[in-house]
Write an enzyme that holds these catalytic residues in place. Structure first.
Site, PDB file in Angstrom:
ATOM      1  N   MET A   1    -112.807 -35.572 -22.142  1.00 19.37           N
ATOM      2  CA  MET A   1    -111.429 -35.037 -22.149  1.00 19.37           C
ATOM      3  C   MET A   1    -110.860 -35.091 -20.742  1.00 19.37           C
ATOM      4  O   MET A   1    -111.536 -34.706 -19.786  1.00 19.37           O
ATOM      5  CB  MET A   1    -111.449 -33.586 -22.622  1.00 19.37           C
ATOM      6  CG  MET A   1    -112.088 -33.399 -23.986  1.00 19.37           C
ATOM      7  SD  MET A   1    -112.116 -31.662 -24.418  1.00 19.37           S
ATOM      8  CE  MET A   1    -112.949 -31.736 -26.014  1.00 19.37           C
TER       9      MET A   1
ATOM     10  N   HIS B   1    -123.038 -36.968 -29.925  1.00 20.54           N
ATOM     11  CA  HIS B   1    -121.581 -37.130 -29.793  1.00 20.54           C
ATOM     12  C   HIS B   1    -121.148 -36.560 -28.438  1.00 20.54           C
ATOM     13  O   HIS B   1    -121.436 -35.406 -28.122  1.00 20.54           O
ATOM     14  CB  HIS B   1    -120.905 -36.400 -30.956  1.00 20.54           C
ATOM     15  CG  HIS B   1    -119.428 -36.572 -31.016  1.00 20.54           C
ATOM     16  ND1 HIS B   1    -118.839 -37.683 -31.579  1.00 20.54           N
ATOM     17  CD2 HIS B   1    -118.413 -35.774 -30.607  1.00 20.54           C
ATOM     18  CE1 HIS B   1    -117.512 -37.559 -31.508  1.00 20.54           C
ATOM     19  NE2 HIS B   1    -117.226 -36.401 -30.916  1.00 20.54           N
TER      20      HIS B   1
ATOM     21  N   MET C   1    -111.107 -38.741 -25.489  1.00 18.84           N
ATOM     22  CA  MET C   1    -109.829 -38.041 -25.667  1.00 18.84           C
ATOM     23  C   MET C   1    -109.112 -38.114 -24.327  1.00 18.84           C
ATOM     24  O   MET C   1    -108.981 -37.121 -23.609  1.00 18.84           O
ATOM     25  CB  MET C   1    -110.081 -36.593 -26.112  1.00 18.84           C
ATOM     26  CG  MET C   1    -110.523 -36.506 -27.569  1.00 18.84           C
ATOM     27  SD  MET C   1    -111.339 -34.938 -27.931  1.00 18.84           S
ATOM     28  CE  MET C   1    -112.993 -35.359 -27.417  1.00 18.84           C
TER      29      MET C   1
ATOM     30  N   HIS D   1    -116.636 -40.204 -27.558  1.00 18.89           N
ATOM     31  CA  HIS D   1    -115.292 -39.945 -28.098  1.00 18.89           C
ATOM     32  C   HIS D   1    -114.345 -39.719 -26.932  1.00 18.89           C
ATOM     33  O   HIS D   1    -114.389 -38.668 -26.284  1.00 18.89           O
ATOM     34  CB  HIS D   1    -115.389 -38.709 -29.015  1.00 18.89           C
ATOM     35  CG  HIS D   1    -114.100 -38.272 -29.611  1.00 18.89           C
ATOM     36  ND1 HIS D   1    -113.942 -37.044 -30.234  1.00 18.89           N
ATOM     37  CD2 HIS D   1    -112.891 -38.888 -29.707  1.00 18.89           C
ATOM     38  CE1 HIS D   1    -112.695 -36.921 -30.675  1.00 18.89           C
ATOM     39  NE2 HIS D   1    -112.031 -38.023 -30.358  1.00 18.89           N
TER      40      HIS D   1
ATOM     41  N   ASP E   1    -115.011 -34.904 -37.442  1.00 18.38           N
ATOM     42  CA  ASP E   1    -115.279 -34.193 -36.190  1.00 18.38           C
ATOM     43  C   ASP E   1    -114.376 -32.974 -36.120  1.00 18.38           C
ATOM     44  O   ASP E   1    -113.154 -33.096 -36.061  1.00 18.38           O
ATOM     45  CB  ASP E   1    -114.996 -35.163 -35.028  1.00 18.38           C
ATOM     46  CG  ASP E   1    -115.265 -34.558 -33.655  1.00 18.38           C
ATOM     47  OD1 ASP E   1    -115.849 -33.466 -33.583  1.00 18.38           O
ATOM     48  OD2 ASP E   1    -114.884 -35.212 -32.664  1.00 18.38           O
TER      49      ASP E   1
ATOM     50  N   SER F   1    -122.527 -32.466 -31.234  1.00 20.66           N
ATOM     51  CA  SER F   1    -121.621 -32.633 -30.096  1.00 20.66           C
ATOM     52  C   SER F   1    -122.092 -31.799 -28.918  1.00 20.66           C
ATOM     53  O   SER F   1    -122.210 -30.571 -29.009  1.00 20.66           O
ATOM     54  CB  SER F   1    -120.206 -32.213 -30.487  1.00 20.66           C
ATOM     55  OG  SER F   1    -119.423 -32.092 -29.323  1.00 20.66           O
TER      56      SER F   1
ATOM     57  N   ASP G   1    -117.969 -35.816 -25.975  1.00 15.97           N
ATOM     58  CA  ASP G   1    -116.516 -35.618 -25.935  1.00 15.97           C
ATOM     59  C   ASP G   1    -115.984 -35.699 -24.514  1.00 15.97           C
ATOM     60  O   ASP G   1    -116.214 -34.803 -23.712  1.00 15.97           O
ATOM     61  CB  ASP G   1    -116.184 -34.239 -26.523  1.00 15.97           C
ATOM     62  CG  ASP G   1    -116.411 -34.202 -28.015  1.00 15.97           C
ATOM     63  OD1 ASP G   1    -115.791 -35.006 -28.723  1.00 15.97           O
ATOM     64  OD2 ASP G   1    -117.233 -33.385 -28.472  1.00 15.97           O
TER      65      ASP G   1
ATOM     66  N   MET H   1    -109.663 -37.020 -37.288  1.00 16.79           N
ATOM     67  CA  MET H   1    -110.026 -35.710 -36.729  1.00 16.79           C
ATOM     68  C   MET H   1    -109.771 -34.606 -37.768  1.00 16.79           C
ATOM     69  O   MET H   1    -108.739 -34.590 -38.436  1.00 16.79           O
ATOM     70  CB  MET H   1    -109.205 -35.402 -35.476  1.00 16.79           C
ATOM     71  CG  MET H   1    -109.562 -36.240 -34.262  1.00 16.79           C
ATOM     72  SD  MET H   1    -111.272 -36.052 -33.692  1.00 16.79           S
ATOM     73  CE  MET H   1    -111.309 -34.308 -33.236  1.00 16.79           C
TER      74      MET H   1
HETATM   75  C1  DX5 Z   1    -113.071 -31.448 -30.456  1.00 19.01           C
HETATM   76  C2  DX5 Z   1    -114.237 -32.398 -30.255  1.00 19.01           C
HETATM   77  C3  DX5 Z   1    -115.391 -32.090 -31.121  1.00 19.01           C
HETATM   78  C4  DX5 Z   1    -116.005 -30.718 -30.923  1.00 19.01           C
HETATM   79  C5  DX5 Z   1    -116.351 -30.213 -32.291  1.00 19.01           C
HETATM   80  O1  DX5 Z   1    -112.018 -31.875 -29.681  1.00 19.01           O
HETATM   81  O2  DX5 Z   1    -113.834 -33.733 -30.531  1.00 19.01           O
HETATM   82  O3  DX5 Z   1    -116.394 -33.101 -31.062  1.00 19.01           O
HETATM   83  O4  DX5 Z   1    -117.149 -30.710 -30.119  1.00 19.01           O
HETATM   84  O5  DX5 Z   1    -116.771 -28.892 -32.201  1.00 19.01           O
HETATM   85  P1  DX5 Z   1    -117.077 -27.987 -33.485  1.00 19.01           P
HETATM   86  O6  DX5 Z   1    -118.156 -28.688 -34.273  1.00 19.01           O
HETATM   87  O7  DX5 Z   1    -117.522 -26.706 -32.891  1.00 19.01           O
HETATM   88  O8  DX5 Z   1    -115.801 -27.886 -34.276  1.00 19.01           O
HETATM   89 ZN    ZN Z   2    -115.423 -35.316 -30.688  1.00 22.71          ZN
END
Ligand code: DX5
Ligand code: ZN
Length: 222
Positions: free
Chosen positions: A43, A39, A74, A72, A181, A14, A41, A143
């Protein structure tokens, strides 16, 4: 592009945990360390309590290399932003079942655009809520932390959802991937893999490792 199957273990670092001052170099580091997917993320500061990056960043990453981009979302309104995420080079787009949209329609639109469709559920959401969508997705993401931040502890209870999804898949002769994840490291990778997850997202334990290649190899073999 390789045709990935749910029997393949797929390592997806990620970018959230990368050095954002050197994004393209960090992507190269992930590729050279054995990453299969990247990956990403997204947000919006509304669906989760954090703001990251959007389609323009993904487009720049897409133009700099060929790695499979696992996006992903969010965000509260994935339907509204979908055209922009479909146009930025994403290979997989995962939306949340809890977001404000017609989930079935969003998933159908992703597939119609020739992009793979994923569905994520938060720790508090029961597996039953995603069941109607399982025949129409390419990936399910239960999750293993509350989304929003990297570096949180793995919630082992979520393995019940992973097992339920894997059993449902066999029973109904389906093919979706199961991704985990949040809090993935060598120990939890083994737990998630045993439960039936094949895609392992890891932020802190991959980009955050001194030797990223050793870290990814260890999680792949765990
Ligand atoms: C959290 C994200 C993850 C995050 C995971 O909201 O969806 O993808 O990057 O991070 P680690 O591997 O550090 O838990
Ligand atoms: Zn993620």
């Amino acid at each position: 592009m390789k045709n990935w199957h749910h029997t393949d273990r797929i390592m997806a670092p990620s970018l959230l945990a990368a050095d954002w001052g050197r994004v393209t170099e960090e992507v190269t580091r992930a590729i050279n360390s054995g990453a299969d997917w990247l990956h990403l993320d997204v947000m919006d500061g509304h669906f989760v309590d954090n703001i990251s990056f959007g389609p323009q960043m993904i487009q720049a990453i897409h133009e700099s290399n060929d790695i499979f981009l696992d996006v992903h979302l969010m965000i509260s309104r994935p339907d509204h932003y979908l055209p922009r995420f479909l146009a930025c080079g994403a290979d997989m787009i995962t939306v949340h079942v809890e977001a404000e949209h017609d989930v079935a329609q969003t998933l159908a639109e992703i597939r119609k655009a020739g992009v793979l469709a994923g569905l994520a559920l938060n720790p508090a959401t029961p597996f039953e809520e995603v069941i109607p969508h399982l025949p129409h997705i390419d990936l399910l993401l239960p999750m293993t932390v509350i989304p929003g931040f990297g570096g949180q502890a793995f919630m082992e209870d979520m393995m019940n959802k992973v097992r339920a999804a894997a059993a449902f898949r066999t029973e109904h002769d389906l093919n979706f991937h199961i991704e985990v994840d949040g809090g993935i490291n060598t120990q939890t990778a083994a737990i998630a893999g045993k439960a039936g997850a094949n895609i392992l997202v890891a932020g802190s334990s991959s980009f955050g490792a001194k030797d990223m290649k050793a870290a990814i190899t260890a999680m792949r073999d765990a």
